[in-house]
Design an enzyme around this catalytic site. Structure first.
Site, PDB file in Angstrom:
ATOM      1  N   GLU A 174     -31.263  30.094  23.848  1.00 47.74           N
ATOM      2  CA  GLU A 174     -32.381  29.777  22.917  1.00 47.74           C
ATOM      3  C   GLU A 174     -32.161  29.673  21.625  1.00 47.74           C
ATOM      4  OE1 GLU A 174     -36.358  32.619  23.020  1.00 47.74           O
ATOM      5  OE2 GLU A 174     -34.634  33.717  22.159  1.00 47.74           O
ATOM      6  N   GLU A 217     -25.460  34.873  30.114  1.00 52.12           N
ATOM      7  CA  GLU A 217     -24.545  35.394  29.498  1.00 52.12           C
ATOM      8  C   GLU A 217     -25.117  36.273  28.172  1.00 52.12           C
ATOM      9  OE1 GLU A 217     -21.459  32.561  28.060  1.00 52.12           O
ATOM     10  OE2 GLU A 217     -22.198  31.144  29.677  1.00 52.12           O
ATOM     11  N   THR A 281     -12.817  30.703  33.408  1.00 50.86           N
ATOM     12  CA  THR A 281     -11.565  31.069  33.091  1.00 50.86           C
ATOM     13  C   THR A 281     -10.857  30.098  32.134  1.00 50.86           C
ATOM     14  OG1 THR A 281     -11.056  30.107  35.046  1.00 50.86           O
ATOM     15  CG2 THR A 281     -10.637  32.549  34.967  1.00 50.86           C
ATOM     16  N   TYR A 282     -11.474  30.097  30.750  1.00 55.60           N
ATOM     17  CA  TYR A 282     -11.087  29.354  29.751  1.00 55.60           C
ATOM     18  C   TYR A 282     -11.530  29.818  28.435  1.00 55.60           C
ATOM     19  CZ  TYR A 282     -15.327  27.461  31.575  1.00 55.60           C
ATOM     20  OH  TYR A 282     -16.670  27.285  32.102  1.00 55.60           O
TER      21      TYR A 282
END
Length: 429
Positions: A174, A217, A281-282
């Site tokens: 958003e 997230e 995984t970064y």
């Protein structure tokens, strides 16, 4: 497959002769301009079947066989030597290519500015032969449960022509950022959930998505179980509609790891509920932080090994960056952000600045430093054939489901060549 690291005096011609291939073949797979000089420390993918290994002090046929997963007697037979012959340092042995492991491959693709550029569409066409899924990023959830769609242009046709499935990525983005308040609303309001799932299923069936991928997230830690319950509800509805469901997970190393990115992501629950997960995984080295490898092999392994305590390997897709960063030194918190660049751009930059590329054995990642025209020092970390091989070897060792790339549009030709050489990529029916 063979990887050759450029040394002083190397040319494409003498490298090609050394491995019994051609200049044109090496230039093609590495997307090199033959007129450009090679960079010392540059890793080249050599398109041959199998590889050559130069004997080091202390090596035996048995130890070399153990290293490459081949019986020492077979290694002796292939190289036409006796199993009892002492090995001389510098002797070159041929190592056959191992059997291909079957994996799934996903790649996100992110149109920016509301449009799919010609370059981005070309990247999708070029790399779709190597994909199981193509994932346009992203369908953004609105506060009423409606969806804001990304531009898709010809992505569906490109996927279909290459027997790849479309992945429908759904996010709580958003205003250009992941919103904890929007995420909380989604996972706690049943009415909005029902509207959202109705819209997701209708869109997926209309467009032709095969998988629905939730990338929520920065959810509030208190809503961890709310997110789990939402996923259970979503999984039931999506399965009834004939759709797969996957999730993106922050890179955790324990169930109790603290931090806004981590706490609401329950590895055990996602492993139970979802058809598969993508581990992000970064970003150990990230644009707003100090210079370091973006996906160092040690921390990556720690995340995967923790994940495997919570879910089976056949549900785990390793996340992999297709980019690096150029940091201006010294690092100052809140200061200038690092610039993202592709592996190809990193090599071009090292060539232009006339600096050698180094390789960090612990991180399994290439890097170099240079000074710009203003006299400021820079440090660049990126990916190359060696670093991606380390990740592919991890996938093989732990028998993971596959790999998921963030994101298409950044040139890294060696990745796709080595991927194709090492794995049998699963396709959609």
């Amino acid at each position: 497959m063979q990887i050759h690291v450029v040394s002083s005096g190397d040319t494409l011609y003498n490298i090609a002769r050394r491995y019994g291939t051609t200049v044109d073949a090496i230039a093609a797979v590495n997307e090199l301009n033959q007129a450009d000089p090679l960079v010392i420390g540059q890793a080249l993918y050599i398109p041959i079947i199998g590889e050559f290994y130069e004997v080091q002090q202390g090596d035996t046929l048995y130890s070399i066989g153990q290293r490459f997963g081949i019986d020492y007697r077979e290694l002796a037979r292939i190289n036409n030597i006796s199993v009892n012959t002492p090995l001389s340092v510098g002797t070159r042995l041929y190592i056959p290519q191992p059997d291909q492991q079957s994996i799934e491959v996903n790649a996100y693709i992110e149109p920016l500015g509301g449009n799919v550029s010609e370059a981005l569409e070309n990247a999708a066409e070029k790399n779709a032969p190597y994909l199981t899924y193509l994932a346009p990023f992203s369908y953004r959830v609105s506060r009423d449960g409606s969806l804001i769609a990304p531009p898709l242009n010809n992505f569906k046709t490109i996927a279909e022509q290459n027997n790849a499935g479309l992945m429908m990525v759904v996010t709580n983005l958003e205003g250009g950022e992941f919103s904890d308040t929007l995420g909380q609303l989604i996972v706690t309001n049943p009415e909005i959930q029902n509207t959202l799932l109705d819209n997701i299923i209708a869109t997926a069936q209309s467009v032709g998505f095969r998988d629905v991928h939730f990338d929520f997230e920065y959810l509030p830690p208190a809503n961890r179980e709310d997110y789990n319950q939402f996923l259970r509800k979503a999984k039931e509805r999506l399965s009834t509609a004939g759709l797969l469901m996957s999730t993106a997970l922050a890179p955790k190393t324990s169930a109790t790891q603290e931090g806004a990115w981590y706490e609401a992501h329950d590895y055990a629950a996602h492993g139970e509920i979802a058809d598969f997960v993508v581990l992000m995984t970064y970003e150990w080295g990230y644009s707003g932080g100090p210079a370091r490898a973006v996906s160092p092999i040690g921390p990556v392994r720690e995340v995967v090994e923790y994940a495997l305590t919570e879910m089976p390997a056949n549900k785990v897709m390793l996340g992999q960056n297709l980019y690096g960063y150029d940091w201006t030194l010294p690092y100052v918190a809140g200061g200038e952000y690092a610039k993202a660049l592709s592996p190809q751009q990193a090599i071009q930059l090292a060539r232009r600045e006339n600096v050698a590329i180094s390789y960090d054995e612990e991180a399994q990642a290439p890097f170099f430093r240079y000074f710009d025209d203003a006299g400021k020092e820079h440090e660049v970390w990126f990916e190359d054939a060696r670093s991606i091989l380390a990740k592919f070897n991890l996938i093989r060792e732990l028998d993971l489901r596959g790999i998921s790339y963030w994101k298409l549009g950044l040139a890294f030709p060696q990745n796709w060549q080595i991927l194709d050489a090492m794995f049998d990529i699963e396709k959609q029916d």
